[in-house]
Design a protein around this motif. Structure first.
Motif, PDB file in Angstrom:
ATOM      1  N   LEU A 259       0.728  -0.847   0.365  1.00 58.02           N
ATOM      2  CA  LEU A 259       0.119   0.115  -0.392  1.00 58.02           C
ATOM      3  C   LEU A 259       0.492   1.039   0.230  1.00 58.02           C
ATOM      4  O   LEU A 259       1.399   1.658   0.518  1.00 58.02           O
ATOM      5  CB  LEU A 259      -0.934   0.100   0.995  1.00 58.02           C
ATOM      6  N   LYS A 260       0.926   2.095  -1.133  1.00 62.24           N
ATOM      7  CA  LYS A 260       1.717   3.648  -1.263  1.00 62.24           C
ATOM      8  C   LYS A 260       0.421   4.444  -0.762  1.00 62.24           C
ATOM      9  O   LYS A 260      -0.802   4.712  -0.964  1.00 62.24           O
ATOM     10  CB  LYS A 260       1.606   3.921  -3.027  1.00 62.24           C
ATOM     11  N   ILE A 261       1.028   4.416   0.644  1.00 60.24           N
ATOM     12  CA  ILE A 261      -0.430   6.045   1.016  1.00 60.24           C
ATOM     13  C   ILE A 261       0.522   6.988   1.386  1.00 60.24           C
ATOM     14  O   ILE A 261       1.764   7.671   1.539  1.00 60.24           O
ATOM     15  CB  ILE A 261      -0.608   5.071   2.564  1.00 60.24           C
ATOM     16  N   GLU A 262       0.074   8.591   1.190  1.00 61.49           N
ATOM     17  CA  GLU A 262       0.115   9.683   0.959  1.00 61.49           C
ATOM     18  C   GLU A 262       0.309  10.221   2.046  1.00 61.49           C
ATOM     19  O   GLU A 262      -0.403   9.647   2.792  1.00 61.49           O
ATOM     20  CB  GLU A 262      -0.914  11.241   0.477  1.00 61.49           C
ATOM     21  N   ASP A 263       1.610  10.699   2.661  1.00 61.92           N
ATOM     22  CA  ASP A 263       1.611  11.246   3.873  1.00 61.92           C
ATOM     23  C   ASP A 263       1.977  12.952   4.437  1.00 61.92           C
ATOM     24  O   ASP A 263       1.914  13.359   3.154  1.00 61.92           O
ATOM     25  CB  ASP A 263       3.184  10.164   4.479  1.00 61.92           C
ATOM     26  N   GLY A 264       2.446  13.257   5.191  1.00 59.59           N
ATOM     27  CA  GLY A 264       2.184  14.414   5.446  1.00 59.59           C
ATOM     28  C   GLY A 264       1.502  14.697   6.817  1.00 59.59           C
ATOM     29  O   GLY A 264       0.480  14.329   7.875  1.00 59.59           O
TER      30      GLY A 264
ATOM     31  N   GLY B 222       0.080   7.966   8.992  1.00 59.67           N
ATOM     32  CA  GLY B 222       1.225   7.635   9.454  1.00 59.67           C
ATOM     33  C   GLY B 222       2.383   8.428  10.466  1.00 59.67           C
ATOM     34  O   GLY B 222       3.081   8.172  11.058  1.00 59.67           O
ATOM     35  N   ARG B 223       1.327   9.441  11.035  1.00 63.83           N
ATOM     36  CA  ARG B 223       1.236   9.994  12.836  1.00 63.83           C
ATOM     37  C   ARG B 223       1.939   9.333  13.402  1.00 63.83           C
ATOM     38  O   ARG B 223       2.258   8.637  14.524  1.00 63.83           O
ATOM     39  CB  ARG B 223       0.517  11.090  12.994  1.00 63.83           C
TER      40      ARG B 223
END
Length: 106
Positions: A56-61, A67-68
């Motif tokens: 799974l490619k997950i956009e983070d930010g 992601g946190r």
């Protein structure tokens, strides 16, 4: 050359990830990240030998809860999970070898 899959803006919840059965690799990054773009060939090379593993490619930010919850600080970060539990992590891979080594822990 194959087209690189974009990072998804939608992510499963942490409880969904924790409930995953079997091996999974979460890849955190962004589509505009130069490090992420530079690592795609190595990531693809390492996955050739593992086509059946969920990736799974997950956009983070900022404000991205998944992601946190994994304390992701740098991109790309690949988190290797077995039955929802982290068994390995590769941060900013520079070659397929270090990614391939993490696969041995699944």
């Amino acid at each position: 050359m194959a087209t690189v899959t974009a990072y998804s803006a939608t992510a499963p919840s942490r409880s969904e990830v924790d409930a995953f059965a079997g091996p999974t690799v979460l890849e955190f990054g962004t589509n505009w990240c130069g490090y992420c773009q530079g690592a795609q060939a190595s990531i693809a090379e390492a996955f050739v030998a593992h086509p059946d593993i969920r990736h799974l490619k997950i956009e983070d930010g900022p404000g991205r809860p998944l992601g946190r919850s994994f304390k992701v600080k740098l991109w790309p970060t690949l988190i290797f999970l077995r039955d929802g539990a982290e068994v390995a992590r590769v941060v900013r891979p520079t070659g397929a070898q270090e990614i391939s080594q993490a696969f041995t822990l699944l």
